[in-house]
Design a protein around this motif. Structure first.
Motif, short mmCIF file in Angstrom:
data_model
loop_
_atom_site.label_atom_id
_atom_site.label_comp_id
_atom_site.label_asym_id
_atom_site.label_seq_id
_atom_site.Cartn_x
_atom_site.Cartn_y
_atom_site.Cartn_z
N ALA A 186 3.92 1.75 2.28
CA ALA A 186 5.31 3.42 2.15
C ALA A 186 4.20 4.21 2.25
N ALA A 187 5.10 5.55 2.39
CA ALA A 187 4.34 6.61 2.11
C ALA A 187 5.19 7.29 1.44
N TRP A 188 4.66 8.51 1.19
CA TRP A 188 5.08 9.78 0.88
C TRP A 188 4.73 10.75 0.60
N TRP A 189 5.80 11.49 0.76
CA TRP A 189 4.88 13.25 0.79
C TRP A 189 5.97 13.98 -0.50
N PRO A 190 5.16 14.28 -1.99
CA PRO A 190 5.86 14.77 -3.08
C PRO A 190 6.40 16.25 -2.47
N ARG A 191 5.94 16.96 -1.04
CA ARG A 191 6.21 17.48 -0.53
C ARG A 191 5.18 18.46 0.67
N GLY A 202 -1.26 20.13 -7.60
CA GLY A 202 -0.40 19.50 -7.59
C GLY A 202 -0.69 17.72 -7.16
N SER A 203 -1.88 17.69 -7.15
CA SER A 203 -2.02 15.87 -6.75
C SER A 203 -2.01 15.32 -7.72
N GLU A 204 -2.28 15.25 -8.73
CA GLU A 204 -2.68 14.55 -9.98
C GLU A 204 -1.57 14.62 -11.39
N ALA A 205 0.09 15.14 -10.55
CA ALA A 205 0.89 14.57 -10.91
C ALA A 205 1.50 13.67 -10.61
N ALA A 206 1.67 13.84 -9.01
CA ALA A 206 1.83 12.66 -7.30
C ALA A 206 0.84 11.25 -8.92
N ILE A 207 0.02 11.14 -8.61
CA ILE A 207 -0.84 10.48 -8.52
C ILE A 207 -1.09 10.13 -10.33
N ARG A 208 -0.17 10.50 -10.82
CA ARG A 208 0.58 9.65 -11.97
C ARG A 208 1.68 9.72 -12.17
N SER A 209 2.53 10.23 -10.92
CA SER A 209 3.46 8.98 -10.80
C SER A 209 3.47 7.82 -9.91
N ALA A 210 2.63 8.21 -8.79
CA ALA A 210 2.56 6.57 -8.06
C ALA A 210 1.88 5.62 -9.41
N GLY A 257 3.52 8.37 9.06
CA GLY A 257 5.45 7.78 9.29
C GLY A 257 5.58 6.54 10.19
N LYS A 258 4.45 6.20 10.94
CA LYS A 258 4.25 5.45 11.92
C LYS A 258 3.84 4.23 11.77
N LEU A 259 2.77 4.30 10.58
CA LEU A 259 2.49 3.08 9.72
C LEU A 259 3.18 2.36 8.76
N ALA A 260 4.54 3.20 8.12
CA ALA A 260 4.81 2.94 7.44
C ALA A 260 6.21 2.03 7.58
N LEU A 261 6.80 1.16 6.60
CA LEU A 261 7.83 0.98 6.97
C LEU A 261 8.97 1.50 6.07
N ARG A 262 8.28 2.75 4.70
CA ARG A 262 9.04 2.61 3.94
C ARG A 262 8.82 4.44 4.09
N ARG A 263 9.73 5.55 3.94
CA ARG A 263 8.67 7.34 4.68
C ARG A 263 9.45 7.54 3.66
N ILE A 264 8.99 8.39 2.15
CA ILE A 264 9.51 8.63 1.03
C ILE A 264 9.84 10.39 1.03
N THR A 265 10.36 10.98 0.67
CA THR A 265 9.39 12.69 0.65
C THR A 265 10.98 13.03 -0.31
N THR A 267 0.60 -0.82 -0.08
CA THR A 267 -0.10 0.28 0.27
C THR A 267 1.08 1.35 0.22
N LEU A 268 0.28 2.40 -0.59
CA LEU A 268 1.20 3.25 -0.91
C LEU A 268 0.44 4.18 -0.68
N ILE A 269 0.92 5.00 0.34
CA ILE A 269 0.28 6.61 0.89
C ILE A 269 0.55 7.53 0.47
N VAL A 270 -0.14 8.63 -0.38
CA VAL A 270 1.01 9.29 -0.92
C VAL A 270 -0.21 11.01 0.17
N ILE A 271 0.62 11.70 0.65
CA ILE A 271 -0.08 12.45 1.41
C ILE A 271 0.53 14.27 0.47
#
Length: 306
Positions: free
Chosen positions: A120-125, A44-52, A137-145, A34-38
Motif C-alpha cells: 500500500a502507498a500513502w501520500w499524506p499530502r 511533517g514526516s513524524e506526524a505521518a510516522i506516528r499515524s502509520a 503507485g505502480k508498486l501498490a495495490l492500495r493507493r491512499i491520498t 508493506t506500507l510506503i509513505v511518501i
C-alpha cells in the motif's frame, strides 16, 4: 530502538535488518503488508510516522517512509531503522533522500519490500496528479491520498475523480464513514419514501463534506446542495425531513419530522483511524468510485447555513 544509518545504501539497510532479526529475534513473520509513505517535508514526516505506527497495531507491517529533500544537493541517502516501542506493531525504515535520489523513490523502496505481501502507498499530502501511473503507485495495490490535507481539498478531490483507478482511495472517504453508517440506518427505517432534495453542510475547505455530497448524489440519483456552516446533512421527502447536525466533536442531533429529536455519538476520527480503515482492503472500492463521480452533481450554493 532507533538505528541511524547516515550516507548509506539499500543493500546496507537490508544487511542491518537481517542482523537485527538474527541478534534480537525480531520476526518478519506476521507482517501483513508493506506500507510506503511518501512525504516532502521533514517537519511533517513524524506526524505521518506516528499515524502509520498507530495504524500498524491493527495491520502489522513494514513501513517505509521516503522523505524527499532538496533536489539541488549532492546525491545522498540517510536512513533510520525503528523497531520495538518506536515502531508500534511494525518496523519502520525512514529514507531521507537528497539530490538526484529524490526522484528515485520507487527504485529505493523496491529492495526493501516484504516478499509475498501486498503493498500500500500513502501520500499524506502533495500527491501526484495520477497516483496509479506514478512509479510508487505502480508498486501498490492500495493507493491512499488525503484531499483534506491539501491546500485546496475540492480541487484535490476533482483530481482524484479525473484520474481514478481501481485501488485508489482517500482518507476523506474514511472520515465520513460514521455519517454514512448513520444515514444508511435512518433511511432503512420506515417510511421508505423517495428523497427529493438533499443538502450537505460543512466548512468551506472540507473535502469530506464534498465527498459526502458526491456519495449522496450517487446513491440517491439527485443533485445535492453544498452549503457552508456547521456539519449537517438534510434530506427532504414527502412526509418531511431528516436532519443530522453536529452538536459537538463527538455528538450529532437527529431531527425527523414527526419525531422527538435524538442524539447519537459520532466519534472524531484521527488520521491513524482513517488509515487503518483504508488498509483493511486491498481491492477496489466501487462505492468510493461512484461517490467521486457523484461530485459532478454537488451544487456549490456559496451560501452559509447557521
Amino acid at each position: 530502538m532507533i538505528i541511524d544509518l547516515p550516507d548509506t545504501s539499500t543493500s546496507a539497510i537490508n544487511k542491518r535488518l537481517t542482523k537485527l532479526r538474527e541478534n534480537s529475534g525480531i520476526p518478519m513473520i506476521g507482517r501483513v503488508l508493506t506500507l510506503i509513505v511518501i512525504t516532502d517535508a521533514v517537519a511533517g514526516s513524524e506526524a505521518a510516522i506516528r499515524s502509520a505506527n498507530d495504524a500498524s497495531r491493527e495491520h502489522p507491517c513494514r513501513v517505509i517512509v521516503v522523505i524527499r529533500g532538496e533536489r539541488a544537493t549532492p546525491n545522498r541517502l540517510d536512513a533510520q531503522i525503528r523497531v520495538g516501542g518506536d515502531a508500534g506493531a511494525s518496523e519502520v525504515i525512514v529514507l531521507r533522500t537528497h539530490g538526484g535520489l529524490t526522484t528515485q523513490a520507487a527504485a529505493l523502496v523496491t529492495p526493501l519490500l516484504l516478499p509475498d505481501t501486498p503493498v500500500a502507498a500513502w501520500w499524506p499530502r502533495n500527491s501526484p496528479v495520477d497516483i496509479a501511473a506514478s512509479k510508487i503507485g505502480k508498486l501498490a495495490l492500495r493507493r491512499i491520498t488525503d484531499s483534506d490535507a491539501e491546500g485546496h481539498p475540492s480541487d484535490a478531490l476533482a483530481k482524484r475523480a479525473a484520474g481514478y483507478t481501481p485501488g485508489d482511495t482517500d482518507l476523506t472517504w474514511a472520515r465520513i464513514t460514521p455519517w454514512r453508517a448513520l444515514l444508511t440506518t435512518l433511511l432503512d427505517q420506515r417510511p421508505h419514501e423517495e428523497i427529493t432534495a438533499a443538502t450537505v453542510c460543512g466548512p468551506e475547505n472540507a473535502g469530506s463534506t464534498d465527498l459526502a455530497g458526491g456519495w449522496l448524489a450517487s446513491r440517491l440519483g439527485i443533485d445535492v446542495r453544498r452549503a457552508v456552516g456547521r456539519p449537517m446533512v438534510a434530506l427532504e421527502r414527502a412526509s418531511g425531513s431528516i436532519v443530522i447536525e453536529q452538536i459537538d466533536s463527538h455528538t450529532v442531533e437527529v431531527r425527523i419530522t414527526g419525531q422527538e429529536p435524538t442524539r447519537a455519538p459520532i466519534p472524531g476520527r484521527s488520521v491513524a483511524d482513517c488509515l487503518a480503515e483504508d488498509l483493511r482492503r486491498m481491492d477496489s472500492d466501487e462505492i468510493f468510485a461512484e461517490a467521486l463521480r457523484g461530485l459532478d452533481r454537488v451544487i456549490d450554493t456559496a451560501a452559509s447555513v447557521r
